[in-house]
Scaffold this active site. Structure first.
Site, mmCIF file in Angstrom:
data_model
loop_
_atom_site.group_PDB
_atom_site.id
_atom_site.type_symbol
_atom_site.label_atom_id
_atom_site.label_comp_id
_atom_site.label_asym_id
_atom_site.label_seq_id
_atom_site.Cartn_x
_atom_site.Cartn_y
_atom_site.Cartn_z
ATOM 1 N N CYS B 174 0.838 -1.213 0.000
ATOM 2 C CA CYS B 174 0.000 0.000 0.000
ATOM 3 C C CYS B 174 0.868 1.256 0.000
ATOM 4 O O CYS B 174 0.527 2.251 -0.603
ATOM 5 C CB CYS B 174 -0.895 0.043 1.239
ATOM 6 S SG CYS B 174 -2.370 -0.962 1.130
ATOM 7 N N CYS B 187 22.527 -5.291 2.738
ATOM 8 C CA CYS B 187 23.637 -5.463 3.694
ATOM 9 C C CYS B 187 24.972 -5.697 2.978
ATOM 10 O O CYS B 187 26.031 -5.340 3.481
ATOM 11 C CB CYS B 187 23.347 -6.637 4.627
ATOM 12 S SG CYS B 187 21.953 -6.350 5.725
ATOM 13 N N CYS B 243 -4.590 -0.348 -4.140
ATOM 14 C CA CYS B 243 -3.459 -1.290 -3.970
ATOM 15 C C CYS B 243 -3.819 -2.615 -4.652
ATOM 16 O O CYS B 243 -4.866 -3.201 -4.368
ATOM 17 C CB CYS B 243 -3.185 -1.518 -2.487
ATOM 18 S SG CYS B 243 -2.025 -2.861 -2.186
#
Lengths: 76, 249
Positions: B174, B187, B243
């Protein structure tokens, strides 16, 4: 007009808002984000409340508003 | 009823009035799927296992590498090259024989998700990529399963709860719609400090325990952590009628 975006002060350039009485979120994002960033997934909050993409151009800004542009963090 | 051993073992959490013996029984009867057994998955699994969550499924297809050890605190030098889910299960079993750990030694894909997600009470997203997060988000919305999202890189973290059982709950997509360009940083590319993961994972484990024991959990709130300046920010999010994930649910 001065707003804060991700904690930094941003003076909105007059040519962005000359034809309107107030700047909207689309104006600010065009000035703040690179064209690559504009194609990425991001979310925008105005004074801590999320604003949906369809409402960027109708969301008018006031002096001193705080805008946060958030990108999804990916890592775990 | 709890056994006398369980009463003693979990006494420091059952003495909390919001948990109590009833809450501990709920934890014992609960099942959780943890997607990803890296820097977030390690502490989430350790805390849920220690708290006595009855059935914990852990999914990860990766093997342990030396670059993981700085933050993936369940693993040590003698564990290198082992599958992360397998190795984690072995350690978690040693820490608590009350709980049942189920290993999925593959990356979660749609087929595995369709099989496992309906079996659990809560799904915890500890994945390291956006594709998996979108997939799990979509499956959790379909199956109306609460979904605890966590992510961290550098000094920064994000956490939120998606609770599709609530009519007005926003899903991950959304407010972070799928885009043309995938997020660039992870990472591997920007680095990460272990304690930042511990903070986000700790919050994920806490939210999971609250969901399992029936304590109210704030959904529609994105929690953003800045570990460099030691600041938290909360953003109010809302379900989007357009959405693609939510509109059919």
């Amino acid at each position: 007009m001065k707003v804060h975006i991700n904690g930094e002060a941003l003076i909105l350039q007059s040519n962005d808002i000359s034809k309107k009485s107030k700047a909207n979120l689309t104006d600010v994002l065009a000035q703040y984000l690179t064209s690559r960033q504009q194609k990425m997934s991001f979310a925008v909050a105005l004074n801590s409340d999320f604003v949906s993409k369809s409402q960027y151009s109708s969301t008018l800004l006031n002096d001193g508003d705080s805008i946060d542009v958030l990108f999804p963090i990916v890592g775990g | 009823m709890l056994t006398s051993n369980e009463q003693l073992r979990y006494s420091r959490q059952t003495m909390l009035k919001h948990i109590g013996e009833n809450g501990q029984l709920k934890l014992r009867n609960a099942s959780v799927l943890i997607v990803g057994m890296g820097g977030l998955g390690n502490p989430v699994a350790m805390y849920l296992n220690a708290a006595g969550v009855g059935r914990i499924m852990i999914a990860d297809g990766d093997n342990i590498e030396i670059t993981n050890l700085q933050r993936q605190v369940l693993f040590g030098e003698s564990d290198l090259t082992q599958n992360k889910a397998d190795c984690a299960a072995e350690k978690l079993n040693k820490n608590n024989s009350d709980t049942q750990i189920e290993v999925i030694d593959e990356m979660l894909d749609e087929e595995l998700g369709q099989f496992y997600i309906p079996q659990v009470d809560v799904v915890v997203d500890c994945s390291d990529n956006i594709e998996t997060r979108y997939l799990v988000n979509s499956l959790c919305v379909d199956h109306k399963k609460p979904f605890v999202v966590g992510a961290a890189t550098g000094f920064d973290g994000q956490q939120l709860v998606v609770d599709p059982r609530k009519d007005n709950a926003a899903c991950y997509q959304c407010f972070f719609p799928i885009s043309e360009k995938a997020p660039a940083n992870n990472c591997q590319t920007v680095g990460i400090l272990g304690p930042v993961l511990a903070i986000i994972a700790g919050l994920q484990a806490l939210q999971t325990i609250k969901l399992l024991t029936g304590i109210d959990v704030k959904y529609n709130q994105l929690n953003v952590y800045d570990g460099f300046y030691n600041q938290w920010q909360q953003f109010n999010i809302s379900k989007q009628v357009d959405c693609p994930i939510c509109q059919n649910n």
